[in-house]
Write a protein that holds these residues in place. Structure first.
Motif: not given
Length: 326
Positions: A156-160
């Motif tokens: 999951f790559l939603g966070h920065q």
């Protein structure tokens, strides 16, 4: 050695730090020597999973005088396990240090698997019922959902920015994650699709899901600590407190959905009304011995039943408390 301490012994601990605890537990017992790095309490309050500073990882069953299991995360040597989690059905546990995570059967006490993470250090872990899925939050902002049985892995790559806290639904289909990018996401572990996003004015330090699929809790490093309707994504209540900053270390919803129980690094455990956000109870745990000033982090909290609560703290003590009379 599982040892009940008398009230007199508790007072001695308190007096050594020149501060008498605000509250006295109904019972208190030592579950690790020299203090703890991490702990989790099962949803039903019957099991405690504790990472001790000097003696590895112990699983305790409530009320028993010896640990159920004793584990070593990476063999002999210093124990550096800082993240532990028990599945909602009490069948599996996951433990991690900064570079690897392991899963364990709580039925047999045997290790199930061990995996090393090379990309970035591990920040938090959670495990679904039956050990069918593990959520691993990392310092590079990525979150991995891993299925030990099939080997399937979803990123999951939603966070920065850096992940601080993760949780997973009992069926393993949804994850809740929060990080330094001021947002918490509820997302599908099957597709990686975001279901709801919960924004905060500062970094999100703790997230927690109600195991019965009613609520989500997200808290930041300043003043916003919010209970959400997990189905609609709409806010239900915001925890009511005057302090300019309040940090939480653990959170669990009661089975009847009326209360939220939280732990804090300030030796405190708080009880909240879910619908109003009002505080309805507060307890102060015993400090770690020989600490000046007296201090302890409440790592794990839980509901034993409708009348009793349990806390596990960095002091290496588990403590039993009575619910306030309504």
């Amino acid at each position: 050695m599982f040892t009940y301490l008398s009230v007199a012994a508790l007072n001695c601990v308190a007096l050594s730090g020149c501060i008498v605890p605000d509250t006295t537990p109904d019972k208190q017992w030592r579950i690790v020597e020299e203090g703890a790095y991490a702990a989790d309490v099962s949803t039903d309050g019957k099991l405690s999973l504790v990472s001790g500073i000097n003696n590895g990882i112990h699983v305790w069953r409530f009320g028993e005088d010896q640990p159920l299991y004793q584990w070593s995360h990476q063999g002999d040597g210093n124990n550096l396990v800082a993240n532990v989690h028990i599945s909602a059905d009490n069948s599996y546990a996951v433990t991690s240090d900064r570079e690897a995570f392991a899963t364990w059967s709580l039925t047999t006490g045997e290790p199930v698997g061990f995996w090393r993470i090379d990309e970035s250090s591990i920040r938090d872990v959670a495990i679904a019922n039956g050990g069918r899925g593990v959520v691993v939050g990392r310092s590079n902002g990525q979150v991995m959902f891993f299925e030990p049985g099939s080997g399937r892995r979803l990123e999951f790559l939603g966070h920065q920015e850096r992940i601080n806290s993760v949780d997973v639904t009992p069926n393993g289909k949804y994850a809740l994650t929060g990080g330094n990018d001021y947002v918490a996401y509820l997302w599908s572990t099957e597709s990686g699709q975001v279901i709801h996003s919960f924004t905060h004015p500062s970094r999100v330090t703790l997230v927690a899901l109600d195991d019965q699929g009613r609520y989500a809790f997200t808290a930041d490093s300043q003043q916003k600590s919010q209970i959400w309707n997990v189905q609609t994504g709409e806010p239900i209540s915001q925890l009511q407190y005057i302090a300019r900053q309040k940090i939480f270390t653990d959170a669990v919803f009661s089975a009847d959905g009326k209360y939220l129980l939280t732990g804090a690094p300030s030796r405190r455990m708080y009880l909240w009304n879910v619908q109003t956000g009002e505080q309805v109870g507060e307890w102060k745990v015993a400090p770690r011995e020989n600490m000046s000033p007296p201090s302890a982090v409440v790592y794990g909290v839980g509901f034993i039943d409708e009348k009793n609560l349990i806390s596990v703290s960095s002091s290496g003590l588990a403590e039993l408390w009575s619910m306030p009379e309504s």
